[in-house]
Design a protein around this motif. Structure first.
Motif, PDB file in Angstrom:
ATOM      1  N   THR A  61       0.845  -1.193   0.000  1.00  0.00           N
ATOM      2  CA  THR A  61       0.000   0.000   0.000  1.00  0.00           C
ATOM      3  C   THR A  61       0.884   1.249   0.000  1.00  0.00           C
ATOM      4  O   THR A  61       0.501   2.288  -0.540  1.00  0.00           O
ATOM      5  N   ASP A  62       2.064   1.125   0.587  1.00  0.00           N
ATOM      6  CA  ASP A  62       2.989   2.254   0.622  1.00  0.00           C
ATOM      7  C   ASP A  62       3.306   2.759  -0.782  1.00  0.00           C
ATOM      8  O   ASP A  62       3.499   3.966  -0.988  1.00  0.00           O
ATOM      9  N   GLY A  63       3.395   1.841  -1.750  1.00  0.00           N
ATOM     10  CA  GLY A  63       3.673   2.251  -3.121  1.00  0.00           C
ATOM     11  C   GLY A  63       2.574   3.131  -3.683  1.00  0.00           C
ATOM     12  O   GLY A  63       2.836   4.168  -4.307  1.00  0.00           O
ATOM     13  N   VAL A  64       1.325   2.707  -3.464  1.00  0.00           N
ATOM     14  CA  VAL A  64       0.186   3.493  -3.926  1.00  0.00           C
ATOM     15  C   VAL A  64       0.155   4.835  -3.193  1.00  0.00           C
ATOM     16  O   VAL A  64      -0.069   5.888  -3.793  1.00  0.00           O
ATOM     17  N   TYR A  65       0.402   4.790  -1.887  1.00  0.00           N
ATOM     18  CA  TYR A  65       0.378   6.014  -1.073  1.00  0.00           C
ATOM     19  C   TYR A  65       1.435   7.009  -1.557  1.00  0.00           C
ATOM     20  O   TYR A  65       1.164   8.213  -1.696  1.00  0.00           O
ATOM     21  N   VAL A  66       2.645   6.511  -1.823  1.00  0.00           N
ATOM     22  CA  VAL A  66       3.710   7.385  -2.305  1.00  0.00           C
ATOM     23  C   VAL A  66       3.362   7.953  -3.675  1.00  0.00           C
ATOM     24  O   VAL A  66       3.593   9.146  -3.949  1.00  0.00           O
ATOM     25  N   TYR A  67       2.808   7.115  -4.550  1.00  0.00           N
ATOM     26  CA  TYR A  67       2.407   7.608  -5.872  1.00  0.00           C
ATOM     27  C   TYR A  67       1.375   8.733  -5.747  1.00  0.00           C
ATOM     28  O   TYR A  67       1.508   9.787  -6.389  1.00  0.00           O
ATOM     29  N   LEU A  68       0.346   8.537  -4.926  1.00  0.00           N
ATOM     30  CA  LEU A  68      -0.683   9.568  -4.754  1.00  0.00           C
ATOM     31  C   LEU A  68      -0.091  10.826  -4.127  1.00  0.00           C
ATOM     32  O   LEU A  68      -0.489  11.953  -4.450  1.00  0.00           O
ATOM     33  N   LYS A  69       0.874  10.649  -3.248  1.00  0.00           N
ATOM     34  CA  LYS A  69       1.557  11.765  -2.598  1.00  0.00           C
ATOM     35  C   LYS A  69       2.363  12.564  -3.635  1.00  0.00           C
ATOM     36  O   LYS A  69       2.320  13.799  -3.666  1.00  0.00           O
ATOM     37  N   VAL A  70       3.103  11.846  -4.471  1.00  0.00           N
ATOM     38  CA  VAL A  70       3.889  12.494  -5.528  1.00  0.00           C
ATOM     39  C   VAL A  70       2.962  13.194  -6.519  1.00  0.00           C
ATOM     40  O   VAL A  70       3.240  14.319  -6.966  1.00  0.00           O
ATOM     41  N   CYS A 118       0.511  -2.947  -6.593  1.00  0.00           N
ATOM     42  CA  CYS A 118       0.453  -3.515  -5.240  1.00  0.00           C
ATOM     43  C   CYS A 118       0.405  -5.040  -5.272  1.00  0.00           C
ATOM     44  O   CYS A 118       0.942  -5.708  -4.401  1.00  0.00           O
ATOM     45  N   ASN A 119      -0.267  -5.580  -6.279  1.00  0.00           N
ATOM     46  CA  ASN A 119      -0.401  -7.028  -6.466  1.00  0.00           C
ATOM     47  C   ASN A 119      -1.101  -7.711  -5.296  1.00  0.00           C
ATOM     48  O   ASN A 119      -0.794  -8.843  -4.935  1.00  0.00           O
ATOM     49  N   GLY A 120      -2.040  -6.979  -4.684  1.00  0.00           N
ATOM     50  CA  GLY A 120      -2.833  -7.597  -3.635  1.00  0.00           C
ATOM     51  C   GLY A 120      -2.169  -7.657  -2.274  1.00  0.00           C
ATOM     52  O   GLY A 120      -2.734  -8.230  -1.338  1.00  0.00           O
ATOM     53  N   ASN A 121      -0.942  -7.101  -2.166  1.00  0.00           N
ATOM     54  CA  ASN A 121      -0.283  -7.004  -0.877  1.00  0.00           C
ATOM     55  C   ASN A 121      -0.061  -8.382  -0.251  1.00  0.00           C
ATOM     56  O   ASN A 121       0.053  -9.382  -0.959  1.00  0.00           O
ATOM     57  N   PHE A 122      -0.047  -8.494   1.078  1.00  0.00           N
ATOM     58  CA  PHE A 122       0.368  -9.725   1.750  1.00  0.00           C
ATOM     59  C   PHE A 122      -0.787 -10.703   1.916  1.00  0.00           C
ATOM     60  O   PHE A 122      -1.714 -10.474   2.687  1.00  0.00           O
ATOM     61  N   CYS A 155      -4.178  -2.628   4.413  1.00  0.00           N
ATOM     62  CA  CYS A 155      -4.326  -1.549   3.424  1.00  0.00           C
ATOM     63  C   CYS A 155      -5.017  -0.373   4.108  1.00  0.00           C
ATOM     64  O   CYS A 155      -6.154  -0.487   4.567  1.00  0.00           O
ATOM     65  N   TYR A 156      -4.336   0.754   4.162  1.00  0.00           N
ATOM     66  CA  TYR A 156      -4.829   1.897   4.930  1.00  0.00           C
ATOM     67  C   TYR A 156      -5.442   2.993   4.054  1.00  0.00           C
ATOM     68  O   TYR A 156      -5.781   4.063   4.550  1.00  0.00           O
ATOM     69  N   LEU A 157      -5.574   2.725   2.751  1.00  0.00           N
ATOM     70  CA  LEU A 157      -6.206   3.692   1.853  1.00  0.00           C
ATOM     71  C   LEU A 157      -7.693   3.387   1.709  1.00  0.00           C
ATOM     72  O   LEU A 157      -8.101   2.217   1.650  1.00  0.00           O
ATOM     73  N   THR A 158      -8.514   4.424   1.649  1.00  0.00           N
ATOM     74  CA  THR A 158      -9.953   4.232   1.501  1.00  0.00           C
ATOM     75  C   THR A 158     -10.299   3.883   0.064  1.00  0.00           C
ATOM     76  O   THR A 158      -9.512   4.121  -0.861  1.00  0.00           O
ATOM     77  N   GLU A 159     -11.496   3.340  -0.121  1.00  0.00           N
ATOM     78  CA  GLU A 159     -11.941   3.021  -1.481  1.00  0.00           C
ATOM     79  C   GLU A 159     -11.996   4.276  -2.338  1.00  0.00           C
ATOM     80  O   GLU A 159     -11.694   4.235  -3.536  1.00  0.00           O
TER      81      GLU A 159
END
Length: 394
Positions: free
Chosen positions: A263-272, A362-366, A384-388
């Motif tokens: 999820t960190d990858g998605v979070y960083v992408y949205l942050k960037v 993300c590939n579905g994470n762990f 996963c800490y991101l909302t829908e």
């Protein structure tokens, strides 16, 4: 593994990987995650015995002898196969790998076979002589676990003085000109120490730091209530990104990464995308090449008795044993439904993961975390800490 320095701070661009053709055999170590022909990094729990008793230990290790561990000859046979198969990295883990008497012999043998050898250790046994032995064995990197400052770390480790001993181990590595870094698993117990950890990284001249998310395995199964909330996770990621950027802007050469929650990858992408929109597309490309969670694909585990697992946190399910079949055969055998599913999982993912438009990064994470919480390998990852709405799920 999400490279905060690489992605958020712009230390790596897509052209860096393209320059090597994105072929694993050509890529330097810091670009391996962007290879297009990934072979697995193999974690080998070379011994289950450990001199400490960490509260989150995924292998539930103790200071006792464990029967049935791979012999030196059996380990060499496995190493030969890994080298021929093209595994890029062999990570000696435990337990505590330094408690295995032939560690340096096997590490030297593996590095001689062309494998990049690294070790994951609690650091407390790295004397000045051990650091020199590590260097002589051809070990390219030592990851030392520190889960907080002072008494915080000692409570995690179950031993008073473990923090000071680990710091001495890091210093002994530095004096031996051995590359060494820090590993920390984020929980409610130590997240308050992050500012001090970053001060330590700079003061002690630690060049690489990996911040792990908790996976509910081994003794960590009983720590779900100690895991960060989704909001706390966001705050921790924001702080880690802020400190990594501060290093970058001041010209302080550090590599900061997060591990075990893609999820960190998605979070960083949205942050960037919000803060540095001109870089968003190149960050998205790098994350797609990274591919997200790679349990059963780009990461593998062989335990102390030779059983092969999808990753080091999934030791209750084995695909086979290297005493009976070579690792390379076991890893390529998709007759096991779980192995087949992990290698092509997108259609199997349920819940939020199954509907997420960012599954390509993300590939579905762990999956092991989903299984621990929901008893369903293909359920959504509860971490996963991101909302829908943030994910764009309609």
């Amino acid at each position: 593994m999400i490279g905060i320095t690489k992605l958020y701070c712009g230390a790596i661009t897509p052209s860096d990987a393209l320059r090597y053709g994105r072929e694993m055999n050509n890529l330097p170590a810091h670009l391996l995650q962007f290879a297009q022909d990934k072979k697995p990094v193999v974690v080998w729990n070379c011994s289950r015995r450990c001199n400490l008793s960490c509260i989150h230990c995924y292998s539930d290790s103790r200071n006792q002898a464990y029967s049935g561990e791979l012999t030196n000859a059996e380990a060499r046979t496995m190493i030969d196969d890994l080298a021929a198969y093209g595994a890029p990295v062999l990570l000696f883990s435990g337990g505590e790998p330094l408690m295995r008497e032939d560690l340096f012999d096997l590490a030297k043998y593996a590095s001689g076979q062309g494998l990049r050898v690294v070790i994951s250790t609690n650091g407390t046994l790295i004397t000045a002589e051990a650091a020199r032995e590590i260097k002589r064995a051809g070990i390219s990197y030592v990851g030392v676990s520190l889960d907080g400052i002072g008494s915080t770390n000692d409570r995690f480790r179950g031993k008073k003085g473990a923090f000071d001993e680990a710091l001495r181990g890091i210093e002994n590595c530095r004096k031996a000109d051995q590359r060494v870094g820090l590993r920390l698993t984020l929980t409610k117990h130590n997240v308050r120490d992050l500012a001090e950890i970053f001060r330590l990284i700079e003061e002690v001249e630690i060049d690489r730091a990996c911040f792990y998310h908790l996976v509910y395995a081994g003794r960590g199964r009983g720590m779900r209530d100690d895991d960060l909330t989704h909001q706390e996770t966001r705050e921790a990621l924001d702080f880690i990104c802020q400190k990594a950027m501060d290093f970058q802007r001041r010209g302080v050469d550090k590599e900061i990464l997060t591990v075990d929650n893609h999820t960190d990858g998605v979070y960083v992408y949205l942050k960037v995308k919000q803060e540095q929109p001109e870089r968003a597309e190149e960050v998205l490309q790098l994350l797609r090449w990274n591919g997200g969670n790679s349990s059963g694909v780009g990461i593998a585990d062989v335990d102390n008795q030779g059983d092969v697992h999808a990753d080091q946190f999934w030791q209750d399910y084995s695909f086979g044993n290297v005493r009976e079949r070579p690792f390379s055969q076991i890893w390529n055998d998709t007759s096991d439904p779980l192995m087949a599913g992990l290698k092509d999982r997108r259609a199997l993912l349920g819940g939020k993961c199954g509907r997420c438009p960012h599954v390509d990064i993300c590939n579905g994470n762990f999956r092991s975390r989903a299984k621990a919480v929901y008893n369903d390998v293909w359920a959504e990852d509860p971490a996963c800490y991101l909302t829908e709405e943030e994910l764009g799920i309609e």
